[in-house]
Scaffold this motif. Structure first.
Motif, PDB file in Angstrom:
ATOM      1  N   TYR A 176     -98.783  70.955  24.210  1.00 18.40           N
ATOM      2  CA  TYR A 176     -98.179  71.588  25.383  1.00 18.40           C
ATOM      3  C   TYR A 176     -98.554  73.073  25.390  1.00 18.40           C
ATOM      4  O   TYR A 176     -98.757  73.668  26.447  1.00 18.40           O
ATOM      5  N   GLY A 177     -98.646  73.647  24.178  1.00 18.33           N
ATOM      6  CA  GLY A 177     -99.140  75.010  24.076  1.00 18.33           C
ATOM      7  C   GLY A 177     -98.396  75.928  23.146  1.00 18.33           C
ATOM      8  O   GLY A 177     -98.912  76.964  22.747  1.00 18.33           O
ATOM      9  N   LEU A 178     -97.156  75.548  22.740  1.00 20.29           N
ATOM     10  CA  LEU A 178     -96.390  76.446  21.875  1.00 20.29           C
ATOM     11  C   LEU A 178     -95.293  75.671  21.154  1.00 20.29           C
ATOM     12  O   LEU A 178     -94.594  74.851  21.758  1.00 20.29           O
ATOM     13  N   ASN A 179     -95.132  75.946  19.882  1.00 17.66           N
ATOM     14  CA  ASN A 179     -94.136  75.261  19.055  1.00 17.66           C
ATOM     15  C   ASN A 179     -92.740  75.332  19.672  1.00 17.66           C
ATOM     16  O   ASN A 179     -92.260  76.414  20.029  1.00 17.66           O
ATOM     17  N   ASP A 180     -92.103  74.160  19.798  1.00 18.31           N
ATOM     18  CA  ASP A 180     -90.722  74.019  20.284  1.00 18.31           C
ATOM     19  C   ASP A 180     -90.521  74.504  21.717  1.00 18.31           C
ATOM     20  O   ASP A 180     -89.373  74.690  22.155  1.00 18.31           O
TER      21      ASP A 180
END
Length: 452
Positions: free
Chosen positions: A134-138
């Protein structure tokens, strides 16, 4: 003249009916799908020998469940200095987004992997995403680059240019495989695009996706319905591992999870179960008190990323011991597990095997290791995944997996944190004792030297 016109019209109608009948007869019947493989958490920069085992399984369909690449940039742990990523004085985030070109390059590496390229030739590949692709952790709905990354993810999956997924907000989708009487419906959720912040008990799917999911569950019936979620649906281990650490799951959004269970129950749809990823270990869980039959969740995580890979092999026993003592009410514990905890912390993938020729139709859920061996396994039947008027045939069995982790007694629920605190306390006491003995010996030695 009128007779000729009527004869001409009749001829045209007959020709049209003949054409339609011929086209219908020549149209190939949908192929029966009996083997589905799925996986998650594949770092494109790591070796991926697990594709050989997946290829040997010869799946008809392969499902990505998220973290199909690791697109964000992970900074190293840094306690001191200018850019501190951990500790109470942390001043920069540990994870930062990649640029468009960096994301595209990572997807290209993943797509051209030799094992995965071979799989794409023998199986239908579908999928959804999780946080790292998606592009970024959490990250959730607040992430600014989600629309650009949605295009990249759909390109990776070879989604057609005119696909509805390219026009909607989010990558959720559904597919139906097999002929009538042997249909498998796969519903893939997007647990990122519309998700509210963690700890908010807000929404995971968003209004539009909830409306779509209700329509899908109440649409054409199928013998089997697989719901793919990037995060775990049934298990809520965070209720037992906190405050030491937390994992994302539907259990951390209790209102949303209740809504999901109610939607399935109200749809009167039989044969529903979940598949999930994200947590870097494999397990099979079930919940018996949501519908009139058990709801299973087969978690396969990950293809390259696994909890035991981040520590030296001589410490693997510690991870396995901690997995064993962590309270769980949902995990299926049986004799088909390689580990005593019935979790598996090495690279793994999941399989769904359907024997349509048996009566009743049988299903096998498995988590498999890098060599293709089954490390967790559950066998059930379609008749067991159908709501019964009187509930479960076996009352004792029906109550086996009904208690939520969050409802466990406080001492039991926080057993891991209590044991960890005791361990740290003993460690401190031992260190203080050693220090005290060392100082006492030094003082004694100094006094002796002074007397001499």
């Amino acid at each position: 003249m009128m007779t000729m016109v009527i004869t001409f019209i009749k001829t045209l109608v007959l020709l049209l009916l003949f054409t339609l009948t011929s086209a219908s007869a020549s149209a190939p019947a949908p192929e029966v799908v009996s083997r589905i493989a799925f996986g998650s958490c594949a770092n494109q920069s790591s070796p991926q020998p697990i594709w050989d085992a997946i290829l040997d399984y010869k799946p008809h369909v392969f499902i990505w469940l998220g973290d199909n690449i690791y697109g964000d940039i992970r900074r190293p742990f840094k306690l001191f200095g200018n850019d501190r990523t951990i500790g109470p004085w942390k001043n920069v985030p540990r994870f930062v987004p990649s640029s468009y070109d960096q994301m595209k390059s990572k997807y290209d590496i993943a797509k051209t992997n030799h094992g995965y390229a071979r799989l794409r030739h023998i199986a239908k590949v579908i999928g959804t995403w999780d946080d790292h692709d998606y592009g970024l952790n959490d990250a959730g709905k607040e992430f600014k680059h989600k629309d650009i990354n949605q295009k990249l993810m759909l390109d990776f999956l070879d989604e057609p240019p005119n696909s509805p997924r390219r026009k909607q907000a989010g990558v959720y989708a559904s597919y139906t495989f097999g002929p009538e009487g042997r249909r498998i419906k796969v519903i893939l959720l997007d647990t990122r695009y519309h998700r509210d912040p963690l700890r908010s008990d807000g929404t995971i799917l968003g209004t539009a996706q909830w409306t779509w999911l209700k329509r899908e569950l109440n649409s054409q019936p199928s013998e089997i319905t697989v719901i793919g979620s990037s995060i775990q649906v049934i298990s809520n281990l965070s209720a037992c591992t906190g405050p030491l650490f937390y994992m994302e799951s539907w259990g951390r959004f209790p209102s949303e999870r209740k809504r999901l269970f109610k939607l399935i129950s109200d749809s009167k749809r039989d044969g529903v179960f979940f598949i999930s990823g994200d947590v870097h270990f494999g397990e099979i869980t079930r919940f018996d008190c949501a519908t009139g039959y058990p709801l299973y969740d087969i978690t396969a995580s990950g293809l390259t990323q696994a909890v035991e890979k981040v520590i030296p092999s001589f410490l693997h026993f510690v991870v396995r011991f901690l997995a064993w003592i962590t309270p769980t009410t949902m995990r299926v514990i049986n004799n088909n597990c390689k580990r005593k905890s019935c979790t598996y912390g090495q690279p793994n993938f999941g399989v769904i095997e359907v024997n349509w020729d048996e009566n009743p139709v049988s299903l096998k859920f498995e988590v498999r290791g890098v060599s293709g061996e089954a490390v967790n396994s559950v066998t059930t039947s379609l008749s067991d995944l159908q709501a019964k008027k009187g509930g479960f045939n076996n009352v004792k069995e029906g109550k086996q997996h009904c208690s939520l982790e969050a409802d466990l007694p406080w001492l039991l629920r926080h057993r891991l944190a209590i044991l960890f605190s005791l361990f740290v306390a003993v460690l401190i006491v031992v260190q203080v004792g050693v220090l005290y003995v060392a100082i006492s010996l030094m003082v004694k030695c100094l006094r002796k030297c002074k007397l001499d």
